[in-house]
Design an enzyme around this catalytic site. Structure first.
Site, short mmCIF file in Angstrom:
data_model
loop_
_atom_site.label_atom_id
_atom_site.label_comp_id
_atom_site.label_asym_id
_atom_site.label_seq_id
_atom_site.Cartn_x
_atom_site.Cartn_y
_atom_site.Cartn_z
N ARG A 1 -40.93 114.98 -75.51
CA ARG A 1 -40.62 115.52 -74.18
C ARG A 1 -41.26 116.89 -73.99
O ARG A 1 -41.72 117.22 -72.91
CB ARG A 1 -39.10 115.60 -73.98
CG ARG A 1 -38.43 114.25 -73.79
CD ARG A 1 -36.92 114.38 -73.75
NE ARG A 1 -36.47 115.20 -72.63
CZ ARG A 1 -35.21 115.59 -72.46
NH1 ARG A 1 -34.28 115.26 -73.36
NH2 ARG A 1 -34.87 116.31 -71.41
N CYS B 1 -33.47 123.68 -72.98
CA CYS B 1 -33.51 122.26 -73.32
C CYS B 1 -33.74 121.48 -72.04
O CYS B 1 -34.53 121.92 -71.19
CB CYS B 1 -32.21 121.83 -74.03
SG CYS B 1 -30.71 122.14 -73.09
#
Length: 276
Positions: free
Chosen positions: A182, A240
């Site tokens: 990611r 995050c």
């Protein structure tokens, strides 16, 4: 029966909790949320005795905020924590049904509300169950209202404007807790419509790297990990996807002895939406 306890560590073992289950000021919180990549996993029907559900999604986040898991106000946090029977002298242990995932977010939220007598259960419910500690059927808290009073320590969080300022300081170390795929964009973001990418000058430390499956690595191992990114007088800024697993890194850093850190509340969901 044990007397009131004062926590000296931010992480406690399952054996420690077993030994202190009868402490007079103990409050056990279940801080579980489903992982965004596995939101339809079956629900757990059991809990640690006398646990109270700390609802991050529907109670302790701003519901109508443009981005998920946005931190609530001091007033809202105070009111809702009192409904859970939390007092000024409570000793809070928060656990997670997934091991270590959202429970550090609860720890961090209380820290940002000026409350320090809280710790995360290392290994969470999975380890608790494997070790055959006591369980009960889940039930809602229906006890007395507490006298908890939050005190603003929200400088532990950063918002979008704060991050723009922090990017001007080259001593800051921005660590992204998302998976490597990611972070690099090789794997698409799980939230529909959210582009891939990373915050400028950020580095990748997947939150799973500070864990041994369901439990945290040793303090020595954690210190080595964070020292590999740290420079003299630098501050860690943890990010995050939406401010949940960034708090895993914050707890790991705190356990390793680091004191200068904060969490970007909106994380990549906000940054990736507001920047091109």
């Amino acid at each position: 029966m044990l007397k009131n306890i004062q926590l000296t560590n931010s992480i406690v073992s399952t054996d420690w909790l077993q030994e202190h289950l009868q402490a007079t000021n103990l409050v056990i919180l279940n801080g579980t949320i489903p992982k965004v990549v596995n939101a339809n996993a079956p629900s757990e029907t059991q809990q640690i005795p006398n646990a109270r559900f700390f609802d991050i999604k529907k109670v302790f986040s701003v519901i109508d905020a443009p981005f998920p898991n946005t931190m609530v106000s001091v007033e809202t946090f105070t009111e809702e924590a009192q409904k859970l029977g939390i007092n000024q002298d409570s000793a809070i242990i928060v656990y997670d049904e997934l091991g270590i995932y959202a429970s550090p977010r609860v720890w961090y939220m209380f820290k940002s509300m000026g409350f320090d007598n809280i710790a995360v259960l290392d290994g969470g419910l999975p380890v608790w169950k494997v070790e055959n500690h006591p369980l009960e059927v889940k039930r809602e808290y229906d006890g007395q209202i507490g006298n908890f009073q939050a005190k603003d320590n929200l400088q532990l969080f950063r918002n979008y404007d704060g991050m723009l300022q922090e990017l001007q300081n080259d001593k800051n170390v921005i660590l992204d807790a998302r998976s490597a795929g990611r972070f690099t964009g090789e794997i698409p973001e799980p939230r529909a419509g959210l582009r891939s990418g990373q915050i400028p000058n950020s580095k990748n430390l997947p939150y799973t790297e500070v864990l041994n499956h369901h439990t945290f690595k040793s303090k020595t191992a954690l210190k080595t990990i964070f020292e590999s990114f740290h420079t003299q007088n630098s501050q860690f800024i943890f990010s995050c996807g939406s401010g949940i697993t960034a708090c895993v890194l914050a707890l790991a850093a705190a356990n390793a002895g680091f004191e200068k850190y904060c969490v970007y509340d909106g994380s990549w969901t906000e940054w990736g939406s507001l920047t091109q």
